[in-house]
Design a protein around this motif. Structure first.
Motif, PDB file in Angstrom:
ATOM      1  N   PHE A 297       0.837  -1.209   0.000  1.00 45.90           N
ATOM      2  CA  PHE A 297       0.000   0.000   0.000  1.00 45.90           C
ATOM      3  C   PHE A 297       0.871   1.258   0.000  1.00 45.90           C
ATOM      4  O   PHE A 297       0.580   2.234  -0.680  1.00 45.90           O
ATOM      5  CB  PHE A 297      -0.913   0.035   1.229  1.00 45.90           C
ATOM      6  CG  PHE A 297      -2.132  -0.830   1.112  1.00 45.90           C
ATOM      7  CD1 PHE A 297      -2.509  -1.374  -0.112  1.00 45.90           C
ATOM      8  CD2 PHE A 297      -2.921  -1.092   2.224  1.00 45.90           C
ATOM      9  CE1 PHE A 297      -3.628  -2.167  -0.222  1.00 45.90           C
ATOM     10  CE2 PHE A 297      -4.050  -1.886   2.120  1.00 45.90           C
ATOM     11  CZ  PHE A 297      -4.398  -2.424   0.899  1.00 45.90           C
TER      12      PHE A 297
ATOM     13  N   GLY B 279       0.805   3.823  -2.857  1.00 46.58           N
ATOM     14  CA  GLY B 279       0.378   5.148  -2.421  1.00 46.58           C
ATOM     15  C   GLY B 279       1.400   6.205  -2.770  1.00 46.58           C
ATOM     16  O   GLY B 279       1.063   7.278  -3.269  1.00 46.58           O
TER      17      GLY B 279
ATOM     18  N   PHE C 152       1.597   6.520  -6.969  1.00 49.27           N
ATOM     19  CA  PHE C 152       0.417   7.156  -7.566  1.00 49.27           C
ATOM     20  C   PHE C 152       0.129   8.503  -6.921  1.00 49.27           C
ATOM     21  O   PHE C 152      -0.207   9.461  -7.605  1.00 49.27           O
ATOM     22  CB  PHE C 152      -0.804   6.244  -7.424  1.00 49.27           C
ATOM     23  CG  PHE C 152      -0.882   5.190  -8.480  1.00 49.27           C
ATOM     24  CD1 PHE C 152      -1.456   5.464  -9.706  1.00 49.27           C
ATOM     25  CD2 PHE C 152      -0.366   3.927  -8.247  1.00 49.27           C
ATOM     26  CE1 PHE C 152      -1.517   4.496 -10.685  1.00 49.27           C
ATOM     27  CE2 PHE C 152      -0.426   2.946  -9.218  1.00 49.27           C
ATOM     28  CZ  PHE C 152      -1.001   3.233 -10.446  1.00 49.27           C
ATOM     29  N   GLY C 153       0.270   8.558  -5.580  1.00 48.55           N
ATOM     30  CA  GLY C 153      -0.058   9.781  -4.852  1.00 48.55           C
ATOM     31  C   GLY C 153       0.798  10.944  -5.303  1.00 48.55           C
ATOM     32  O   GLY C 153       0.286  12.028  -5.577  1.00 48.55           O
TER      33      GLY C 153
ATOM     34  N   VAL D 174     -10.936  16.178  -1.391  1.00 45.50           N
ATOM     35  CA  VAL D 174      -9.639  15.614  -1.769  1.00 45.50           C
ATOM     36  C   VAL D 174      -9.140  14.704  -0.657  1.00 45.50           C
ATOM     37  O   VAL D 174      -9.333  14.982   0.526  1.00 45.50           O
ATOM     38  CB  VAL D 174      -8.598  16.721  -2.054  1.00 45.50           C
ATOM     39  CG1 VAL D 174      -7.323  16.119  -2.597  1.00 45.50           C
ATOM     40  CG2 VAL D 174      -9.127  17.733  -3.024  1.00 45.50           C
ATOM     41  N   SER D 175      -8.525  13.610  -1.084  1.00 46.83           N
ATOM     42  CA  SER D 175      -7.988  12.670  -0.116  1.00 46.83           C
ATOM     43  C   SER D 175      -6.477  12.563  -0.291  1.00 46.83           C
ATOM     44  O   SER D 175      -5.943  12.778  -1.377  1.00 46.83           O
ATOM     45  CB  SER D 175      -8.642  11.311  -0.346  1.00 46.83           C
ATOM     46  OG  SER D 175      -7.820  10.299   0.159  1.00 46.83           O
ATOM     47  N   THR D 176      -5.782  12.270   0.779  1.00 48.37           N
ATOM     48  CA  THR D 176      -4.341  12.093   0.684  1.00 48.37           C
ATOM     49  C   THR D 176      -4.032  10.601   0.521  1.00 48.37           C
ATOM     50  O   THR D 176      -4.896   9.757   0.733  1.00 48.37           O
ATOM     51  CB  THR D 176      -3.645  12.694   1.918  1.00 48.37           C
ATOM     52  OG1 THR D 176      -2.250  12.684   1.685  1.00 48.37           O
ATOM     53  CG2 THR D 176      -3.940  11.922   3.173  1.00 48.37           C
ATOM     54  N   ASP D 177      -2.812  10.278   0.110  1.00 50.69           N
ATOM     55  CA  ASP D 177      -2.506   8.864  -0.140  1.00 50.69           C
ATOM     56  C   ASP D 177      -2.002   8.137   1.113  1.00 50.69           C
ATOM     57  O   ASP D 177      -1.728   8.748   2.140  1.00 50.69           O
ATOM     58  CB  ASP D 177      -1.524   8.729  -1.311  1.00 50.69           C
ATOM     59  CG  ASP D 177      -0.205   9.400  -1.022  1.00 50.69           C
ATOM     60  OD1 ASP D 177       0.531   8.915  -0.160  1.00 50.69           O
ATOM     61  OD2 ASP D 177       0.078  10.435  -1.659  1.00 50.69           O
ATOM     62  N   TYR D 178      -1.886   6.849   0.991  1.00 52.36           N
ATOM     63  CA  TYR D 178      -1.570   5.985   2.121  1.00 52.36           C
ATOM     64  C   TYR D 178      -0.206   6.314   2.723  1.00 52.36           C
ATOM     65  O   TYR D 178      -0.043   6.369   3.941  1.00 52.36           O
ATOM     66  CB  TYR D 178      -1.602   4.522   1.652  1.00 52.36           C
ATOM     67  CG  TYR D 178      -1.722   3.526   2.773  1.00 52.36           C
ATOM     68  CD1 TYR D 178      -2.959   3.129   3.244  1.00 52.36           C
ATOM     69  CD2 TYR D 178      -0.582   2.980   3.359  1.00 52.36           C
ATOM     70  CE1 TYR D 178      -3.072   2.227   4.280  1.00 52.36           C
ATOM     71  CE2 TYR D 178      -0.677   2.082   4.386  1.00 52.36           C
ATOM     72  CZ  TYR D 178      -1.922   1.696   4.843  1.00 52.36           C
ATOM     73  OH  TYR D 178      -2.027   0.815   5.862  1.00 52.36           O
TER      74      TYR D 178
ATOM     75  N   ARG E 209      -0.180   9.560   4.644  1.00 51.76           N
ATOM     76  CA  ARG E 209      -0.920   9.444   5.899  1.00 51.76           C
ATOM     77  C   ARG E 209      -0.067   8.734   6.948  1.00 51.76           C
ATOM     78  O   ARG E 209      -0.110   9.060   8.129  1.00 51.76           O
ATOM     79  CB  ARG E 209      -2.230   8.687   5.661  1.00 51.76           C
ATOM     80  CG  ARG E 209      -3.284   9.070   6.673  1.00 51.76           C
ATOM     81  CD  ARG E 209      -4.626   8.473   6.321  1.00 51.76           C
ATOM     82  NE  ARG E 209      -5.036   8.866   4.995  1.00 51.76           N
ATOM     83  CZ  ARG E 209      -5.437   8.011   4.068  1.00 51.76           C
ATOM     84  NH1 ARG E 209      -5.502   6.719   4.322  1.00 51.76           N
ATOM     85  NH2 ARG E 209      -5.790   8.436   2.887  1.00 51.76           N
TER      86      ARG E 209
ATOM     87  N   THR F 207     -13.918  17.885   7.487  1.00 48.58           N
ATOM     88  CA  THR F 207     -13.490  16.528   7.145  1.00 48.58           C
ATOM     89  C   THR F 207     -14.726  15.658   7.010  1.00 48.58           C
ATOM     90  O   THR F 207     -15.656  15.751   7.809  1.00 48.58           O
ATOM     91  CB  THR F 207     -12.602  15.925   8.234  1.00 48.58           C
ATOM     92  OG1 THR F 207     -13.321  15.947   9.457  1.00 48.58           O
ATOM     93  CG2 THR F 207     -11.335  16.703   8.390  1.00 48.58           C
TER      94      THR F 207
ATOM     95  N   ASN G  40     -14.960   9.708   7.115  1.00 51.19           N
ATOM     96  CA  ASN G  40     -14.019   9.030   7.990  1.00 51.19           C
ATOM     97  C   ASN G  40     -14.178   7.514   7.976  1.00 51.19           C
ATOM     98  O   ASN G  40     -13.267   6.790   8.340  1.00 51.19           O
ATOM     99  CB  ASN G  40     -14.170   9.537   9.430  1.00 51.19           C
ATOM    100  CG  ASN G  40     -13.401  10.818   9.635  1.00 51.19           C
ATOM    101  OD1 ASN G  40     -12.462  11.086   8.903  1.00 51.19           O
ATOM    102  ND2 ASN G  40     -13.803  11.604  10.603  1.00 51.19           N
TER     103      ASN G  40
ATOM    104  N   ALA H  83     -14.182   5.746   5.484  1.00 52.06           N
ATOM    105  CA  ALA H  83     -13.305   5.184   4.462  1.00 52.06           C
ATOM    106  C   ALA H  83     -11.967   4.770   5.058  1.00 52.06           C
ATOM    107  O   ALA H  83     -11.254   3.954   4.508  1.00 52.06           O
ATOM    108  CB  ALA H  83     -13.100   6.191   3.339  1.00 52.06           C
ATOM    109  N   ASN H  84     -11.629   5.356   6.180  1.00 52.28           N
ATOM    110  CA  ASN H  84     -10.371   5.001   6.830  1.00 52.28           C
ATOM    111  C   ASN H  84     -10.692   4.446   8.215  1.00 52.28           C
ATOM    112  O   ASN H  84     -10.979   5.176   9.142  1.00 52.28           O
ATOM    113  CB  ASN H  84      -9.484   6.243   6.923  1.00 52.28           C
ATOM    114  CG  ASN H  84      -8.156   5.934   7.564  1.00 52.28           C
ATOM    115  OD1 ASN H  84      -7.773   4.773   7.689  1.00 52.28           O
ATOM    116  ND2 ASN H  84      -7.456   6.956   7.985  1.00 52.28           N
TER     117      ASN H  84
ATOM    118  N   ALA I 155      -9.268  11.131   6.683  1.00 50.94           N
ATOM    119  CA  ALA I 155      -9.258  10.435   5.406  1.00 50.94           C
ATOM    120  C   ALA I 155      -9.264  11.429   4.266  1.00 50.94           C
ATOM    121  O   ALA I 155      -8.526  11.293   3.311  1.00 50.94           O
ATOM    122  CB  ALA I 155     -10.456   9.521   5.306  1.00 50.94           C
TER     123      ALA I 155
ATOM    124  N   ILE J 229      -6.066   5.074  -0.815  1.00 44.94           N
ATOM    125  CA  ILE J 229      -4.696   4.553  -0.896  1.00 44.94           C
ATOM    126  C   ILE J 229      -3.861   5.412  -1.836  1.00 44.94           C
ATOM    127  O   ILE J 229      -2.730   5.747  -1.534  1.00 44.94           O
ATOM    128  CB  ILE J 229      -4.711   3.080  -1.360  1.00 44.94           C
ATOM    129  CG1 ILE J 229      -5.422   2.228  -0.301  1.00 44.94           C
ATOM    130  CG2 ILE J 229      -3.302   2.571  -1.595  1.00 44.94           C
ATOM    131  CD1 ILE J 229      -5.769   0.854  -0.746  1.00 44.94           C
ATOM    132  N   VAL J 230      -4.450   5.767  -2.992  1.00 44.23           N
ATOM    133  CA  VAL J 230      -3.679   6.528  -3.977  1.00 44.23           C
ATOM    134  C   VAL J 230      -3.862   8.041  -3.859  1.00 44.23           C
ATOM    135  O   VAL J 230      -3.113   8.799  -4.455  1.00 44.23           O
ATOM    136  CB  VAL J 230      -3.993   6.079  -5.427  1.00 44.23           C
ATOM    137  CG1 VAL J 230      -3.521   4.669  -5.652  1.00 44.23           C
ATOM    138  CG2 VAL J 230      -5.459   6.196  -5.743  1.00 44.23           C
TER     139      VAL J 230
END
Lengths: 145, 104
Positions: free
Chosen positions: A7, A11, A14-15, A62-66, A69, A119, A122, A124-125, A131, B42-43
C-alpha cells in the motif's frame, strides 16, 4: 505487514504523480483567471452600474494517499508541521476557488469570498485518521455594466 | 429568486425584510461508492463521488431555504452563509441560512 508495504509503495507512486498533476492543472487554470479578482470584502463599487449579482459556489473533496498518511502519523508523535497535510488542504482550497471561478461565467469580480473546510468520509479510513478534506468556497459574482 | 452573500443586492432596492430563512440536509453515501472511496484513499486525489454528494446536498439545502423564503413572500435572499459538519461516520450535513427580503 506485507500488505502495508505494498500500500505504501502504491500510495507513494500514484499519490506523488497525482498530486504533481493536480498542482500543474491548478497553476494553469489560476493563470486563466488572473483578470478576475476574488476579494473577501463586500464593498460595492458604486461608481459603476451592476447588471447582475448571484451566489456562486465551488466544492471539492480531496484525499491524501496511504504513504503520506503514514508519514503524518509518525509526525504526530514528534510534533512540528505536517507538510503532507498542508499540501492537501492547500490543493482543496485552491481547487474549490477555481471551481467557483469557473461557475461565475462572465462576471467581472467575486465579492465576499468565504471558505468552509470540513473533514468527511471518515468511514473510508477504519483507523479513524483524517481520510479526506472538503473545501467549499462561496461568494457573490457581480457583473459591471 | 436571487441569492447573494452580501448585505445588499447590488443594483436593487430592498423594500421589505422577512427575517431568517434556512435549509439543511444530511446525506450519506451508499455502500458501493463508499467502498470505492476507500480504495481511492490509498492513492489519494479527488473523491469524485463525495464531491457529487456534497454538490447535491448543497443544492438541496439551498432549495429548501428558497422554498421557505418564497412562502414568506420574498423574492431574494441576502447574506447567505454555509456551514458543514459531519454528523455520523460517512454522513455529512450542509446547512445554509440567510435573510429573506423583497427587492424592487
Amino acid at each position: 505487514m506485507y500488505e502495508i508495504l505494498i500500500f505504501m509503495i502504491i500510495g507513494y507512486g500514484f499519490g506523488t504523480y497525482r498530486e504533481k498533476r493536480h498542482y500543474k492543472s491548478i497553476k494553469k487554470r489560476e493563470k486563466r483567471f488572473l483578470k478576475k479578482p476574488v476579494v473577501t470584502f463586500d464593498k460595492i463599487d458604486n461608481s459603476k452600474n451592476i447588471t447582475w449579482a448571484k451566489l456562486v459556489t465551488g466544492n471539492v473533496v480531496v484525499s491524501t494517499d496511504y504513504f503520506k498518511r503514514f508519514i503524518a502519523g509518525l509526525k504526530l508523535f514528534f510534533g512540528g508541521s505536517i507538510s503532507s497535510y498542508e499540501s492537501l488542504v492547500d490543493r482543496a482550497r485552491r481547487e474549490a476557488i477555481l471551481r467557483l471561478l469557473e461557475e461565475s461565467g462572465d462576471a467581472d469580480k467575486i465579492l465576499n469570498l468565504r471558505i468552509e473546510t470540513s473533514t468527511i468520509g471518515n468511514s473510508a479510513n477504519k483507523k479513524g485518521g483524517v481520510a479526506s478534506i472538503e473545501a467549499l468556497a462561496y461568494g457573490t459574482a457581480v457583473k459591471y455594466a | 429568486m436571487e441569492i447573494t452573500n452580501l448585505e445588499t443586492l447590488p443594483g436593487k432596492q430592498i423594500i421589505a425584510h422577512f427575517g431568517l430563512v434556512s435549509g439543511s440536509t444530511v446525506r450519506a453515501k451508499h455502500f458501493g461508492k463508499d467502498f470505492l472511496a476507500g480504495l481511492k484513499n490509498i492513492v489519494g486525489g479527488e473523491l469524485k463521488s463525495y464531491t457529487d454528494l456534497l454538490n447535491e446536498a448543497r443544492d438541496e439545502a439551498i432549495n429548501r431555504m428558497l422554498n421557505q423564503a418564497k412562502s414568506k413572500g420574498a423574492n431574494a435572499v441576502i447574506n447567505v452563509r454555509f456551514s458543514t459538519s459531519s454528523v455520523a461516520q460517512g454522513a455529512s450535513e450542509i446547512y445554509c441560512y440567510g435573510t429573506a427580503v423583497k427587492v424592487s
